[in-house]
Design a protein around this motif. Structure first.
Motif, PDB file in Angstrom:
ATOM      1  N   LEU A  94      62.828  14.476  21.289  1.00  0.00           N
ATOM      2  CA  LEU A  94      63.182  14.275  19.884  1.00  0.00           C
ATOM      3  C   LEU A  94      62.449  13.068  19.299  1.00  0.00           C
ATOM      4  CD1 LEU A  94      67.034  14.961  19.888  1.00  0.00           C
ATOM      5  CD2 LEU A  94      65.185  16.503  19.233  1.00  0.00           C
ATOM      6  N   PHE A  95      62.334  12.014  20.080  1.00  0.00           N
ATOM      7  CA  PHE A  95      61.654  10.816  19.587  1.00  0.00           C
ATOM      8  C   PHE A  95      60.157  11.055  19.413  1.00  0.00           C
ATOM      9  CE2 PHE A  95      59.466   6.749  20.626  1.00  0.00           C
ATOM     10  CZ  PHE A  95      59.812   6.063  19.476  1.00  0.00           C
ATOM     11  N   VAL A  96      59.506  11.581  20.446  1.00  0.00           N
ATOM     12  CA  VAL A  96      58.062  11.769  20.403  1.00  0.00           C
ATOM     13  C   VAL A  96      57.667  12.828  19.381  1.00  0.00           C
ATOM     14  CG1 VAL A  96      56.064  12.539  21.745  1.00  0.00           C
ATOM     15  CG2 VAL A  96      57.716  10.972  22.764  1.00  0.00           C
ATOM     16  N   CYS A  97      58.356  13.955  19.375  1.00  0.00           N
ATOM     17  CA  CYS A  97      57.988  15.048  18.469  1.00  0.00           C
ATOM     18  C   CYS A  97      58.304  14.708  17.015  1.00  0.00           C
ATOM     19  CB  CYS A  97      58.700  16.331  18.873  1.00  0.00           C
ATOM     20  SG  CYS A  97      58.146  16.989  20.473  1.00  0.00           S
ATOM     21  N   SER A  98      59.371  13.944  16.770  1.00  0.00           N
ATOM     22  CA  SER A  98      59.647  13.522  15.398  1.00  0.00           C
ATOM     23  C   SER A  98      58.595  12.537  14.913  1.00  0.00           C
ATOM     24  CB  SER A  98      61.044  12.906  15.299  1.00  0.00           C
ATOM     25  OG  SER A  98      61.147  11.732  16.093  1.00  0.00           O
ATOM     26  N   LEU A  99      58.112  11.660  15.791  1.00  0.00           N
ATOM     27  CA  LEU A  99      57.009  10.769  15.420  1.00  0.00           C
ATOM     28  C   LEU A  99      55.751  11.567  15.102  1.00  0.00           C
ATOM     29  CD1 LEU A  99      57.272   7.759  17.918  1.00  0.00           C
ATOM     30  CD2 LEU A  99      57.665   7.713  15.455  1.00  0.00           C
ATOM     31  N   ALA A 100      55.471  12.576  15.916  1.00  0.00           N
ATOM     32  CA  ALA A 100      54.311  13.420  15.657  1.00  0.00           C
ATOM     33  C   ALA A 100      54.453  14.156  14.330  1.00  0.00           C
ATOM     34  CB  ALA A 100      54.118  14.414  16.799  1.00  0.00           C
ATOM     35  N   GLY A 101      55.649  14.707  14.077  1.00  0.00           N
ATOM     36  CA  GLY A 101      55.881  15.376  12.809  1.00  0.00           C
ATOM     37  C   GLY A 101      55.725  14.441  11.629  1.00  0.00           C
ATOM     38  N   PHE A 102      56.200  13.216  11.757  1.00  0.00           N
ATOM     39  CA  PHE A 102      56.045  12.216  10.697  1.00  0.00           C
ATOM     40  C   PHE A 102      54.568  11.939  10.441  1.00  0.00           C
ATOM     41  CE2 PHE A 102      55.603   7.880   9.168  1.00  0.00           C
ATOM     42  CZ  PHE A 102      56.560   7.800   8.170  1.00  0.00           C
ATOM     43  N   ALA A 103      53.778  11.808  11.505  1.00  0.00           N
ATOM     44  CA  ALA A 103      52.346  11.531  11.349  1.00  0.00           C
ATOM     45  C   ALA A 103      51.623  12.686  10.669  1.00  0.00           C
ATOM     46  CB  ALA A 103      51.724  11.242  12.716  1.00  0.00           C
ATOM     47  N   PHE A 104      52.014  13.907  10.985  1.00  0.00           N
ATOM     48  CA  PHE A 104      51.346  15.069  10.388  1.00  0.00           C
ATOM     49  C   PHE A 104      51.713  15.267   8.917  1.00  0.00           C
ATOM     50  CE2 PHE A 104      50.921  16.673  14.864  1.00  0.00           C
ATOM     51  CZ  PHE A 104      49.534  16.719  14.858  1.00  0.00           C
ATOM     52  N   VAL A 105      52.891  14.835   8.521  1.00  0.00           N
ATOM     53  CA  VAL A 105      53.358  15.089   7.154  1.00  0.00           C
ATOM     54  C   VAL A 105      53.114  13.905   6.223  1.00  0.00           C
ATOM     55  CG1 VAL A 105      55.391  15.618   5.749  1.00  0.00           C
ATOM     56  CG2 VAL A 105      55.082  16.736   7.951  1.00  0.00           C
ATOM     57  N   PHE A 106      53.388  12.696   6.671  1.00  0.00           N
ATOM     58  CA  PHE A 106      53.406  11.544   5.765  1.00  0.00           C
ATOM     59  C   PHE A 106      52.199  10.618   5.917  1.00  0.00           C
ATOM     60  CE2 PHE A 106      57.963  12.572   6.452  1.00  0.00           C
ATOM     61  CZ  PHE A 106      58.244  12.986   5.159  1.00  0.00           C
ATOM     62  N   ASP A 167      56.109  19.385  22.902  1.00  0.00           N
ATOM     63  CA  ASP A 167      55.747  20.800  22.891  1.00  0.00           C
ATOM     64  C   ASP A 167      55.502  21.234  21.457  1.00  0.00           C
ATOM     65  OD1 ASP A 167      58.360  22.549  21.955  1.00  0.00           O
ATOM     66  OD2 ASP A 167      58.909  20.666  22.914  1.00  0.00           O
ATOM     67  N   GLY A 168      54.717  22.289  21.306  1.00  0.00           N
ATOM     68  CA  GLY A 168      54.300  22.731  19.983  1.00  0.00           C
ATOM     69  C   GLY A 168      55.440  23.192  19.097  1.00  0.00           C
ATOM     70  N   LEU A 169      56.429  23.871  19.671  1.00  0.00           N
ATOM     71  CA  LEU A 169      57.526  24.394  18.864  1.00  0.00           C
ATOM     72  C   LEU A 169      58.337  23.272  18.231  1.00  0.00           C
ATOM     73  CD1 LEU A 169      59.273  26.680  17.810  1.00  0.00           C
ATOM     74  CD2 LEU A 169      60.524  26.633  19.978  1.00  0.00           C
ATOM     75  N   THR A 170      58.690  22.256  19.021  1.00  0.00           N
ATOM     76  CA  THR A 170      59.497  21.155  18.489  1.00  0.00           C
ATOM     77  C   THR A 170      58.733  20.384  17.423  1.00  0.00           C
ATOM     78  OG1 THR A 170      60.541  20.966  20.674  1.00  0.00           O
ATOM     79  CG2 THR A 170      60.896  19.163  19.128  1.00  0.00           C
ATOM     80  N   ILE A 171      57.444  20.137  17.654  1.00  0.00           N
ATOM     81  CA  ILE A 171      56.629  19.457  16.643  1.00  0.00           C
ATOM     82  C   ILE A 171      56.568  20.285  15.369  1.00  0.00           C
ATOM     83  CG2 ILE A 171      54.293  18.678  16.084  1.00  0.00           C
ATOM     84  CD1 ILE A 171      53.954  17.918  19.007  1.00  0.00           C
ATOM     85  N   PHE A 172      56.392  21.593  15.514  1.00  0.00           N
ATOM     86  CA  PHE A 172      56.334  22.479  14.354  1.00  0.00           C
ATOM     87  C   PHE A 172      57.643  22.438  13.558  1.00  0.00           C
ATOM     88  CE2 PHE A 172      57.291  26.749  12.674  1.00  0.00           C
ATOM     89  CZ  PHE A 172      56.301  26.828  11.706  1.00  0.00           C
ATOM     90  N   LEU A 173      58.775  22.428  14.247  1.00  0.00           N
ATOM     91  CA  LEU A 173      60.060  22.373  13.558  1.00  0.00           C
ATOM     92  C   LEU A 173      60.194  21.094  12.741  1.00  0.00           C
ATOM     93  CD1 LEU A 173      62.463  23.700  16.355  1.00  0.00           C
ATOM     94  CD2 LEU A 173      61.692  24.918  14.318  1.00  0.00           C
ATOM     95  N   PHE A 174      59.787  19.962  13.323  1.00  0.00           N
ATOM     96  CA  PHE A 174      59.864  18.701  12.579  1.00  0.00           C
ATOM     97  C   PHE A 174      58.901  18.686  11.401  1.00  0.00           C
ATOM     98  CE2 PHE A 174      61.947  16.928  16.402  1.00  0.00           C
ATOM     99  CZ  PHE A 174      62.976  16.242  15.777  1.00  0.00           C
ATOM    100  N   VAL A 175      57.699  19.215  11.595  1.00  0.00           N
ATOM    101  CA  VAL A 175      56.730  19.254  10.499  1.00  0.00           C
ATOM    102  C   VAL A 175      57.270  20.073   9.333  1.00  0.00           C
ATOM    103  CG1 VAL A 175      54.469  20.155   9.817  1.00  0.00           C
ATOM    104  CG2 VAL A 175      54.693  18.857  11.929  1.00  0.00           C
ATOM    105  N   GLN A 176      57.811  21.237   9.608  1.00  0.00           N
ATOM    106  CA  GLN A 176      58.330  22.091   8.545  1.00  0.00           C
ATOM    107  C   GLN A 176      59.509  21.444   7.835  1.00  0.00           C
ATOM    108  OE1 GLN A 176      55.466  24.078   8.430  1.00  0.00           O
ATOM    109  NE2 GLN A 176      57.011  25.366   7.479  1.00  0.00           N
ATOM    110  N   TYR A 177      60.359  20.761   8.586  1.00  0.00           N
ATOM    111  CA  TYR A 177      61.519  20.124   7.963  1.00  0.00           C
ATOM    112  C   TYR A 177      61.094  18.918   7.131  1.00  0.00           C
ATOM    113  CZ  TYR A 177      66.152  18.122   7.370  1.00  0.00           C
ATOM    114  OH  TYR A 177      67.308  17.625   6.824  1.00  0.00           O
ATOM    115  N   PHE A 178      60.190  18.103   7.652  1.00  0.00           N
ATOM    116  CA  PHE A 178      59.759  16.912   6.920  1.00  0.00           C
ATOM    117  C   PHE A 178      59.045  17.268   5.627  1.00  0.00           C
ATOM    118  CE2 PHE A 178      59.511  14.153  11.020  1.00  0.00           C
ATOM    119  CZ  PHE A 178      60.900  14.089  11.024  1.00  0.00           C
ATOM    120  N   LYS A 179      58.382  18.420   5.590  1.00  0.00           N
ATOM    121  CA  LYS A 179      57.696  18.836   4.368  1.00  0.00           C
ATOM    122  C   LYS A 179      58.669  19.091   3.222  1.00  0.00           C
ATOM    123  CE  LYS A 179      53.505  20.932   6.304  1.00  0.00           C
ATOM    124  NZ  LYS A 179      52.729  22.198   6.494  1.00  0.00           N
TER     125      LYS A 179
END
Length: 292
Positions: A94-106, A167-179
Motif C-alpha cells: 500500500l505504501f509503495v504502490c500509493s507512492l507510485a500512483g502519486f508520482a504517475f498522477v501528480f 505489482d501492476g494491478l495495485t499501482i493501476f488502482l491507485f492511479v485511477q483513483y488519484f485521477k
C-alpha cells in the motif's frame, strides 16, 4: 407532486432485503458446511453429505478433529507465518504502490506514460512464466544480517515478501483513483507551499480510504493464498505458510474431518481481517471528505 405509496415502498424494501438475505445464505453455506463438518467423525461426515444434515450440527460432535490437526502439523506456526508475511506485504505494498500512483498522477517527468504502460503490460504476464527466473535470482541475492553477508534468500520471510510488494494491478488502482481526486485541492496546496510529501501524506492519503481498503483486500487474498512460490522457495517447516501446510493433510491416511478443521482454523484470520477492514472502511468514509 404524486405521493409515494407507503405499501409499495415497503414491498420493494422487503423484496430487496429478501434477495440480499438469500444471497448471504448461499455464500454462507460453504462456511457452515466446513465448520459443521469439522466437528464430525469421518464416517458421519461422508454419510451426512447426502442430505441437509451436512449443514446441521447433529450427531457425534466433538473437537477431536482440531486436536488431531494440531498433532499432524504445526498449524499455529503455519497461521502465524501467513499472517506475518501477508500483513507485512500488504502494508509495504500500500505504501509503495500509493507512492507510485502519486508520482504517475501528480508529478510531471520524462517517460511517465511509457513507464506506466510497461507496468500495466505486466498484468498480462502470468506469474508461472517468471517463477523459475525469479527463483534463480533470489537464490543468488546477497543479504547482510546478524550472521554477516550471505548469499541466497531461500527459506526466509523476505523471499516471500519482497517480490510481491509492488505489482501492476495495485499501482493501476491507485492511479485511477488519484485521477478522480479534485485537482484544485492539490494546486491550492502547492500555492500554499506544501511539498509533494506533505500533499501525499496530509491531503491525498486521508482521502484514499476506499482505494486503500480495496487494494488491501485484493493483496491480502493473493498473499494469503500463495502456494506455488512458497512451495518453491521454502523448505523449512518453520517458515511455511498455511496453503503449503495443507498438503500435510493429504499425505498417507487422509482424514476429511481434520482437513475441515484445518480449513476452519486458517479461515479465521481472513474473517478477522475482513471485519476489521470493513469497520476501518466505514470510519474512513465517515471522517473524510472535501469540504467547501
Amino acid at each position: 407532486m404524486a405521493a409515494i405509496d407507503p405499501s409499495n415502498r415497503g414491498l420493494r424494501l422487503f423484496a430487496r432485503y429478501a434477495v440480499l438475505t438469500l444471497v448471504a445464505v448461499i455464500f454462507a453455506f460453504p462456511l457452515v458446511f466446513m465448520l459443521v463438518s469439522s466437528l464430525k467423525p469421518d464416517d458421519q461426515l461422508l454419510r451426512d453429505t447426502a442430505s441437509l444434515r451436512a449443514f446441521l450440527p447433529v450427531g457425534d460432535l466433538s473437537l477431536r478433529n482440531y486436536y488431531a490437526a494440531f498433532d499432524r502439523a504445526p498449524v499455529g506456526t503455519f497461521i502465524l507465518n501467513s499472517v506475518f508475511v501477508t500483513g507485512v506485504t500488504v502494508a509495504l505494498s500500500l505504501f509503495v504502490c500509493s507512492l507510485a500512483g502519486f508520482a504517475f498522477v501528480f508529478l510531471r517527468w520524462t517517460g511517465r506514460d511509457l513507464v506506466l504502460s510497461v507496468i500495466l503490460a505486466t498484468l498480462i504476464v502470468p506469474f508461472e512464466t517468471i517463477a523459475i527466473p525469479l527463483l534463480l535470482v533470489v537464490s543468488k541475492l546477497p543479504w547482510i544480517g546478524a550472521e554477516g553477508l550471505t548469499l541466497g534468500w531461500l527459506n526466509t520471510y523476505r523471499v516471500q515478501i519482497v517480490p510481491f510488494i509492488a505489482d501492476g494491478l495495485t499501482i493501476f488502482l491507485f492511479v485511477q483513483y488519484f485521477k478522480d481526486l479534485p485537482g484544485d485541492l492539490i494546486e491550492a496546496a502547492r500555492v500554499e507551499g506544501a511539498s509533494n510529501w506533505q500533499i501525499y501524506r496530509r491531503i491525498v492519503m486521508p482521502l484514499s480510504g476506499p482505494i486503500l481498503a480495496t487494494a488491501a483486500i485484493l493483496k491480502f487474498l493473493v498473499m494469503y493464498n500463495q502456494y506455488l512460490w512458497p512451495l518453491m522457495v521454502v523448505q523449512e517447516e518453520g517458515r511455511r505458510p498455511v496453503m503449503v501446510g495443507l498438503q500435510y493433510f493429504f499425505q498417507l491416511n487422509r482424514a476429511w474431518g481434520e482437513i475441515m478443521a484445518y480449513l476452519s482454523l486458517i479461515t479465521v484470520p481472513v474473517l478477522a481481517f475482513y471485519l476489521y477492514l470493513q469497520r476501518a472502511f466505514i470510519a474512513s468514509i465517515a471522517s473524510t471528505g472535501v469540504k467547501g
